[in-house]
Design a protein around this motif. Structure first.
Motif, PDB file in Angstrom:
ATOM      1  N   ALA A 147      48.806  43.116 -12.507  1.00 31.13           N
ATOM      2  CA  ALA A 147      49.484  43.120 -11.213  1.00 31.13           C
ATOM      3  C   ALA A 147      48.511  42.680 -10.121  1.00 31.13           C
ATOM      4  CB  ALA A 147      50.014  44.515 -10.913  1.00 31.13           C
ATOM      5  N   PHE A 148      47.312  43.194 -10.195  1.00 33.65           N
ATOM      6  CA  PHE A 148      46.293  42.831  -9.217  1.00 33.65           C
ATOM      7  C   PHE A 148      46.012  41.329  -9.273  1.00 33.65           C
ATOM      8  CE2 PHE A 148      41.779  42.392  -8.026  1.00 33.65           C
ATOM      9  CZ  PHE A 148      41.877  42.834  -6.718  1.00 33.65           C
ATOM     10  N   ALA A 149      45.910  40.795 -10.509  1.00 35.25           N
ATOM     11  CA  ALA A 149      45.627  39.370 -10.685  1.00 35.25           C
ATOM     12  C   ALA A 149      46.734  38.522 -10.077  1.00 35.25           C
ATOM     13  CB  ALA A 149      45.466  39.058 -12.170  1.00 35.25           C
ATOM     14  N   LEU A 150      47.997  38.915 -10.331  1.00 37.24           N
ATOM     15  CA  LEU A 150      49.130  38.142  -9.808  1.00 37.24           C
ATOM     16  C   LEU A 150      49.148  38.148  -8.279  1.00 37.24           C
ATOM     17  CD1 LEU A 150      51.960  39.008 -12.339  1.00 37.24           C
ATOM     18  CD2 LEU A 150      50.816  36.811 -11.992  1.00 37.24           C
ATOM     19  N   THR A 151      48.882  39.328  -7.698  1.00 32.38           N
ATOM     20  CA  THR A 151      48.840  39.418  -6.241  1.00 32.38           C
ATOM     21  C   THR A 151      47.776  38.474  -5.681  1.00 32.38           C
ATOM     22  OG1 THR A 151      49.290  41.746  -6.603  1.00 32.38           O
ATOM     23  CG2 THR A 151      48.821  41.072  -4.342  1.00 32.38           C
ATOM     24  N   THR A 152      46.600  38.499  -6.311  1.00 31.46           N
ATOM     25  CA  THR A 152      45.509  37.645  -5.844  1.00 31.46           C
ATOM     26  C   THR A 152      45.924  36.178  -5.890  1.00 31.46           C
ATOM     27  OG1 THR A 152      44.105  39.230  -6.970  1.00 31.46           O
ATOM     28  CG2 THR A 152      43.025  37.321  -6.027  1.00 31.46           C
ATOM     29  N   ILE A 153      46.582  35.792  -6.989  1.00 32.19           N
ATOM     30  CA  ILE A 153      46.993  34.398  -7.122  1.00 32.19           C
ATOM     31  C   ILE A 153      47.973  34.034  -6.005  1.00 32.19           C
ATOM     32  CG2 ILE A 153      48.347  32.794  -8.545  1.00 32.19           C
ATOM     33  CD1 ILE A 153      47.083  34.089 -10.993  1.00 32.19           C
ATOM     34  N   PHE A 154      48.932  34.926  -5.715  1.00 29.45           N
ATOM     35  CA  PHE A 154      49.914  34.661  -4.674  1.00 29.45           C
ATOM     36  C   PHE A 154      49.234  34.460  -3.320  1.00 29.45           C
ATOM     37  CE2 PHE A 154      52.597  36.352  -1.254  1.00 29.45           C
ATOM     38  CZ  PHE A 154      53.602  35.397  -1.291  1.00 29.45           C
ATOM     39  N   VAL A 155      48.300  35.363  -3.011  1.00 26.95           N
ATOM     40  CA  VAL A 155      47.591  35.263  -1.733  1.00 26.95           C
ATOM     41  C   VAL A 155      46.834  33.935  -1.658  1.00 26.95           C
ATOM     42  CG1 VAL A 155      45.722  36.235  -0.349  1.00 26.95           C
ATOM     43  CG2 VAL A 155      47.404  37.747  -1.406  1.00 26.95           C
ATOM     44  N   ALA A 156      46.188  33.567  -2.773  1.00 28.32           N
ATOM     45  CA  ALA A 156      45.409  32.330  -2.784  1.00 28.32           C
ATOM     46  C   ALA A 156      46.315  31.122  -2.591  1.00 28.32           C
ATOM     47  CB  ALA A 156      44.643  32.221  -4.098  1.00 28.32           C
ATOM     48  N   VAL A 157      47.475  31.141  -3.247  1.00 26.76           N
ATOM     49  CA  VAL A 157      48.421  30.024  -3.137  1.00 26.76           C
ATOM     50  C   VAL A 157      48.843  29.838  -1.685  1.00 26.76           C
ATOM     51  CG1 VAL A 157      50.829  29.436  -3.608  1.00 26.76           C
ATOM     52  CG2 VAL A 157      49.300  30.026  -5.484  1.00 26.76           C
ATOM     53  N   THR A 158      49.166  30.967  -1.033  1.00 29.96           N
ATOM     54  CA  THR A 158      49.615  30.923   0.355  1.00 29.96           C
ATOM     55  C   THR A 158      48.506  30.388   1.269  1.00 29.96           C
ATOM     56  OG1 THR A 158      50.979  32.830  -0.149  1.00 29.96           O
ATOM     57  CG2 THR A 158      50.640  32.318   2.177  1.00 29.96           C
ATOM     58  N   THR A 159      47.319  30.937   1.088  1.00 31.39           N
ATOM     59  CA  THR A 159      46.192  30.509   1.921  1.00 31.39           C
ATOM     60  C   THR A 159      45.959  29.007   1.768  1.00 31.39           C
ATOM     61  OG1 THR A 159      45.237  32.632   1.317  1.00 31.39           O
ATOM     62  CG2 THR A 159      43.842  31.154   2.586  1.00 31.39           C
ATOM     63  N   ASN A 160      45.957  28.554   0.498  1.00 25.56           N
ATOM     64  CA  ASN A 160      45.720  27.132   0.252  1.00 25.56           C
ATOM     65  C   ASN A 160      46.753  26.266   0.956  1.00 25.56           C
ATOM     66  OD1 ASN A 160      43.565  27.715  -1.307  1.00 25.56           O
ATOM     67  ND2 ASN A 160      44.628  27.534  -3.261  1.00 25.56           N
ATOM     68  N   PHE A 161      48.011  26.717   0.863  1.00 21.05           N
ATOM     69  CA  PHE A 161      49.089  25.927   1.459  1.00 21.05           C
ATOM     70  C   PHE A 161      48.821  25.676   2.945  1.00 21.05           C
ATOM     71  CE2 PHE A 161      53.060  25.411   3.678  1.00 21.05           C
ATOM     72  CZ  PHE A 161      53.683  24.441   2.915  1.00 21.05           C
ATOM     73  N   PHE A 162      48.499  26.751   3.654  1.00 22.21           N
ATOM     74  CA  PHE A 162      48.335  26.597   5.102  1.00 22.21           C
ATOM     75  C   PHE A 162      46.993  25.985   5.470  1.00 22.21           C
ATOM     76  CE2 PHE A 162      51.765  29.726   4.888  1.00 22.21           C
ATOM     77  CZ  PHE A 162      52.682  29.063   5.702  1.00 22.21           C
ATOM     78  N   LEU A 163      45.994  26.273   4.661  1.00 22.13           N
ATOM     79  CA  LEU A 163      44.646  25.777   4.954  1.00 22.13           C
ATOM     80  C   LEU A 163      44.635  24.250   5.063  1.00 22.13           C
ATOM     81  CD1 LEU A 163      42.091  27.426   5.293  1.00 22.13           C
ATOM     82  CD2 LEU A 163      41.432  26.751   2.989  1.00 22.13           C
ATOM     83  N   PHE A 164      45.250  23.584   4.089  1.00 23.49           N
ATOM     84  CA  PHE A 164      45.169  22.119   4.075  1.00 23.49           C
ATOM     85  C   PHE A 164      45.970  21.506   5.220  1.00 23.49           C
ATOM     86  CE2 PHE A 164      44.715  23.115  -0.574  1.00 23.49           C
ATOM     87  CZ  PHE A 164      43.344  23.096  -0.506  1.00 23.49           C
TER      88      PHE A 164
END
Lengths: 321, 321
Positions: free
Chosen positions: B12-29
């Motif tokens: 569960a922790f791993a999935l949450t981390t992936i979701f957060v990373a995906v979101t950050t990446n989306f807006f970062l670029f």
């Protein structure tokens, strides 16, 4: 010829900032099969160093002089290569704080079997069944051997350490403070076990401890160490009833006694520093009966009774009388 | 806490981390100035109509939130979008790149681990000897080298002797036997793999050395010596396995990081891997490629950490039960 003979053993440790500590100074003693021998004294007086030296296990910062003979063969003369075949086959050891004597990554039975296979005493299958027998011998169910050390209680680990020491049927067992970390009940069990093993298997036992009652209960003979020297040795009863060295006398007096005085006496001061040569008697500053001679002249061991020696100028005085 | 519960929590922790990373990446670029269209519309005679058509085609005329939701929905279907620059599905492109990156990075890391473990163990076992000083100083030196600098130096030294860029000889045509292709890729890989190995091995040496020194001071190592085991067996059977425990975490972290960290090396040696692809994607504002690349890196780091936990539990019996 004794089974184990230690003659004029000296150990020096190099210090980080130069200089040396003379940790063991001319220790000599002998041991026959089935005999139980105690090595007592305060912390830092060279007991552990002495028995580590017997197996050549001191760190590289130590220099060793003297002879250690097993059945007449000098085992230390050729360095690591000459002691190695004797280790565990002839002379084994139960370590101080045997709690950590086991590798946490291997099962207990594996670790008991390992030296048997390595020394060629038994093949893999034999070693495994013998490991089970040894565990049963020290009162641990054989099935527990498949477990890891952290699953054992303190007392179990100590007994397992004894089982491990017996793996190659050694003639001599060195036990360094084997009961110090244990509660009194377990302590009694372990001592009983050691006594029984030495009776049944003819094992010669050296018991290192600062706990005098343990020695009195277990050993026939004992040596008292002070400042890296053996200051008195003899039958335990003689040491207790007719000590020839003031340190031995004071040491026994400092042991709490159920029926004795309420107040525990202590020996004021601490053991001497060993990084410089001590001119007179090392016990002089703490002695309750010092003489003029003790300041400048180092006493040597002299015979004070049958099988009884002590290093105190007072004995020579009495002998001259 | 039982094992399944622990696993579920970690997952569960791993999935949450992936979701957060995906979101950050989306807006970062998207915070970067300019977009893919500005880059592409620099062609001569680009009309405003063409710009509009391209913007609409890439979906960049929609609001950021809409774009985000579409991205998430597509991702859930395993669709990582179409590369703006290549006009091909990102997934296929990245998988092809990953196939080129992983063997190269893996070879470099495995070589670094083997070299690091060997030099670290020898350093610890022969502590304070010439070999120790040599290997420790060499390791610190290698550890301090920036990979892009070392890569450049190697490139200057070996250009002409070894292929200086790319992964294979484009002129080696298909009819050539399989082994010839393999050898071709191998020679192309020597420089990037060597750079990776040299910059990574120093860190492993230092970690293994300090971990080994700690283990060699443990009581069970003294026990192993007392058992009469030879040095080699004590080091490899008793000490190394215990000393490797902290290495597992380090290796997992490094492997995850190196997949991304190999950007510099891949760019330097034109290795057609995921690092080079991301480097190009940044300059082309190819959002889908960037998002896909970063997603793969995130998943790699998290997955390898998760894997490290599992391996750790298998290696250390104290965690298992």
């Amino acid at each position: 010829m004794s089974l184990l003979e230690c003659r004029d053993l000296h150990v020096w440790f190099d210090q980080t900032h130069g200089g040396q500590v003379h940790a063991v100074n001319g220790a000599s003693f002998g041991l026959d099969a089935g005999q139980r021998f105690g090595l007592v004294g305060e912390s830092g007086c060279g007991k552990t160093t002495t028995i580590l030296a017997l197996m050549g296990l001191l760190p590289p910062t130590a220099s060793v002089a003297g002879e250690v003979r097993i059945n007449g063969t000098d085992i230390l003369c050729g360095g690591e290569e000459s002691v190695r075949p004797f280790r565990w086959r002839d002379i084994a050891m139960v370590f101080q704080g045997a709690m950590n004597a086991f590798n946490p990554m291997k099962t207990v039975a594996w670790q008991i079997a390992e030296p048997m296979v390595y020394h060629g005493v038994a093949d893999r299958a034999e070693a495994r069944s013998r490991a089970s027998e040894l565990l049963e011998l020290v009162g641990i169910p054989a099935a527990a051997g498949k477990r890891y050390p952290h699953e054992f209680s303190g007392g179990m680990r100590q007994r397992a350490a004894i089982a491990m020491a017996l793996a190659c049927e050694p003639k001599i067992l060195l036990a360094d403070e084997p009961t110090t970390a244990l509660d009194v009940m377990v302590q009694a069990q372990v001592l009983e076990l050691l006594t029984r093993l030495s009776d049944e298997l003819g094992l010669a036992l050296i018991l290192v401890t600062h706990d005098l009652p343990v020695v009195a209960q277990t050993c026939e003979r004992a040596a008292v160490m002070y400042g890296g020297e053996i200051v008195e040795d003899g039958p335990v009863a003689d040491l207790y009833h007719a000590a020839s060295h003031p340190y031995t006398r004071l040491l026994f007096a400092a042991t709490p006694d159920l029926y004795g005085e309420e107040r525990i006496t202590t020996i004021p001061g601490g053991p001497p520093r060993l990084d410089s040569v001590i001119a007179g008697c090392p016990f002089r500053p703490r002695c309750d009966v010092p003489m003029e001679r003790c300041d400048g002249e180092h006493p040597t061991l002299s015979i004070t009774g049958p099988d009884h020696r002590a290093a105190c100028h007072r004995n020579e005085l009495q002998g001259a009388k | 806490m039982n094992r399944t519960e622990h696993l579920l929590k970690r997952a569960a922790f791993a999935l949450t981390t992936i979701f957060v990373a995906v979101t950050t990446n989306f807006f970062l670029f998207r915070v970067l100035p300019g977009d893919a269209v500005t880059n592409m519309a620099r062609v001569p005679h680009a009309s405003p109509q063409l710009k509009h058509a391209l913007t609409a085609e890439f979906g960049l005329d929609k609001s950021k939130w809409e774009q985000y939701l579409i991205y998430l929905r597509n991702l859930c279907h395993g669709d990582m979008g179409i590369s703006f620059a290549h006009r091909q599905p990102v997934r296929e492109l990245l998988i092809a790149d990953l196939m080129n990156t992983v063997p190269m990075v893996l070879a470099g890391t495995v070589a670094a681990i083997v070299a690091g473990v060997f030099s670290g163990v020898i350093s610890a076992w022969r502590r304070a000897s010439v070999a120790d000083h040599l290997s420790t100083n060499l390791a610190i030196f290698a550890y301090a080298l920036p990979s892009q600098w070392l890569g450049l130096v190697l490139l200057i030294l070996f250009a002409g002797v070894l292929p200086s860029g790319g992964m294979m000889n484009e002129f080696l045509f298909e009819p050539a036997p399989f082994w010839q292709h393999l050898g071709d890729i191998g020679t192309h890989a020597i420089l990037p793999v060597g750079t990776l190995m040299l910059t990574a091995y120093g860190g492993y040496t230092l970690v293994v050395r300090s971990s080994m020194l700690e283990i060699l001071g443990e009581d069970y190592v003294l026990t192993a010596r007392a058992k009469g085991l030879p040095a080699r067996r004590i080091v490899w059977r008793h000490a190394v396995r215990n000393a490797m425990l902290p290495m597992v975490t380090l290796i997992a972290l490094d492997l995850g990081y190196i997949v991304g960290g190999a950007v510099l090396i891949e760019v330097l040696f034109s290795w057609p891997g995921i690092g080079l692809a991301m480097y190009t994607a940044v300059s082309q504002r190819d959002y889908p490629m960037l998002q896909g690349g970063f997603l793969i890196l995130t998943v790699a780091v998290i997955l390898l950490n998760f894997l490290a936990d599992l391996v750790y539990a298998r290696l250390d019996p104290r965690i298992q039960r």
